[in-house]
Write an enzyme that holds these catalytic residues in place. Structure first.
Site, PDB file in Angstrom:
ATOM      1  N   CYS A 134       0.834  -1.204   0.000  1.00  0.00           N
ATOM      2  CA  CYS A 134       0.000   0.000   0.000  1.00  0.00           C
ATOM      3  C   CYS A 134       0.866   1.250   0.000  1.00  0.00           C
ATOM      4  CB  CYS A 134      -0.940  -0.002   1.210  1.00  0.00           C
ATOM      5  SG  CYS A 134      -2.024   1.440   1.290  1.00  0.00           S
ATOM      6  N   CYS A 137      -0.454   4.084   2.224  1.00  0.00           N
ATOM      7  CA  CYS A 137      -0.282   3.795   3.647  1.00  0.00           C
ATOM      8  C   CYS A 137       1.155   4.025   4.096  1.00  0.00           C
ATOM      9  CB  CYS A 137      -0.652   2.339   3.947  1.00  0.00           C
ATOM     10  SG  CYS A 137      -2.302   1.834   3.421  1.00  0.00           S
ATOM     11  N   ASP A 138       2.111   3.594   3.283  1.00  0.00           N
ATOM     12  CA  ASP A 138       3.499   3.505   3.739  1.00  0.00           C
ATOM     13  C   ASP A 138       4.491   4.389   2.996  1.00  0.00           C
ATOM     14  OD1 ASP A 138       2.658   1.570   5.559  1.00  0.00           O
ATOM     15  OD2 ASP A 138       2.986  -0.054   4.131  1.00  0.00           O
TER      16      ASP A 138
END
Length: 321
Positions: A134, A137-138
């Site tokens: 992701c 997300c990261d």
């Protein structure tokens, strides 16, 4: 056979939020945990984009807090994996681990979608420590670092382009000489000066020191020779698979297998069955959007049960307070 008014299948952000709202509405929800209690967030480290945590929060801690909150209001949890359902009539029949059977007047399906993995040595061991599925997300954790995106479709192009906001260099690794991505997405990636290309290679293994990723070993499909591409992060972008195999033939799914819902609601093609989270959302796939849809599903279930002509559930209208 146990009978319940509401059963929730899955315990990611969507399922747990639905459990919180349904429990506060006095619906006495029973939640089937699945084989990954807490969902994909339990595989991540620090979560910085979930509102309310200015200093971030660890993924497993966030999901544990959500579960405790659901339990506080009376939600019950059942360990196991849903192996089959019968949606032909109400009450619906739910079988867990092929042995435990339940009946439910309504269902909320939040079984999520699993990221497709390469299945190579070192990959699963380094999830959350340099390997990710992701970018949104990261990506922030890879500021000014050289990273790799594996994939050749639109998702890979989109993730690679997004990651250039943080990384110093992004290398797209693909097993063919040609990409599957749309021409527009390809051109956008090719026009980005931060994106490099390594084509016609097959990932062989993830290299690391046990704590952080150091490289991706690849095999040249033309020569058979292997080499290691140095990197500090590897993003796997080869698609997701919705966890809906147990629903085949019983509910309307799209061509990929995601559950179809009715407009902005969470209602499905089966009256009394609702869906939320990644299992019905192939586009956003974020913890916060999943949680929001879980809230919607619980409220939709409450209204459905209030309007049921065959039973008087005496449901309190507290879910939206």
């Amino acid at each position: 056979m146990e009978k319940h008014r509401v059963m929730i299948l899955g315990t990611g952000p969507a399922g747990l939020t639905a459990a919180i709202y349904a429990a506060r509405a006095n619906l006495d929800p029973v939640v089937v945990e699945g084989n990954e209690p807490g969902g994909q967030l339990t595989l991540t480290t620090e979560v910085e984009n979930f509102p309310g945590f200015p200093d971030g929060i660890m993924g497993p801690e966030l999901m544990d807090n959500m579960r405790k909150q659901a339990e506080k209001f009376g939600a019950k949890f059942v360990a196991g994996w849903v192996t089959s359902v019968d949606l032909s009539q109400r009450p619906f029949k739910v079988t867990v681990d092929d042995t435990k059977q339940f009946e439910a007047e309504s269902l909320i399906i939040s079984t999520g979608a699993s990221a497709k993995m390469l299945g190579i040595p070192g990959e699963s061991e380094m999830i959350g420590r340099g390997v990710s599925t992701c970018a949104t997300c990261d990506g922030f954790f890879f500021r000014n670092k050289k990273i790799i995106v594996v994939g050749g479709g639109d998702s890979a192009m989109e993730e690679a382009t997004f990651l250039t906001k943080f990384a110093s260099e992004v290398t797209i690794v693909h097993r063919r000489n040609e990409l599957r991505a749309s021409k527009v997405m390809q051109q956008r990636a090719r026009n980005n000066p931060k994106i490099k290309w390594v084509m016609n290679v097959t990932p062989v293994s993830v290299k690391s020191d046990g704590n952080k990723v150091s490289g991706l070993e690849v095999k040249d499909n033309a020569t058979g020779e292997t080499r290691v591409l140095e990197t500090e992060g590897i993003f796997i972008a080869i698609g997701h698979s919705p966890n809906t195999k147990f629903l085949a033939g019983q509910i309307d799914l799209d061509d990929v297998g995601y559950i179809k819902t009715d407009g902005v609601s969470t209602a499905t093609s089966v009256e009394g069955v609702f869906a939320c989270g990644d299992v019905m959302d192939p586009h956003y796939r974020q913890a916060i959007t999943a949680a929001g849809s879980g809230c919607k599903a619980a409220m939709d279930v409450e209204r459905f049960l209030e309007g049921s002509s065959s039973h008087d559930w005496s449901v309190s209208a507290t879910a939206n307070q």
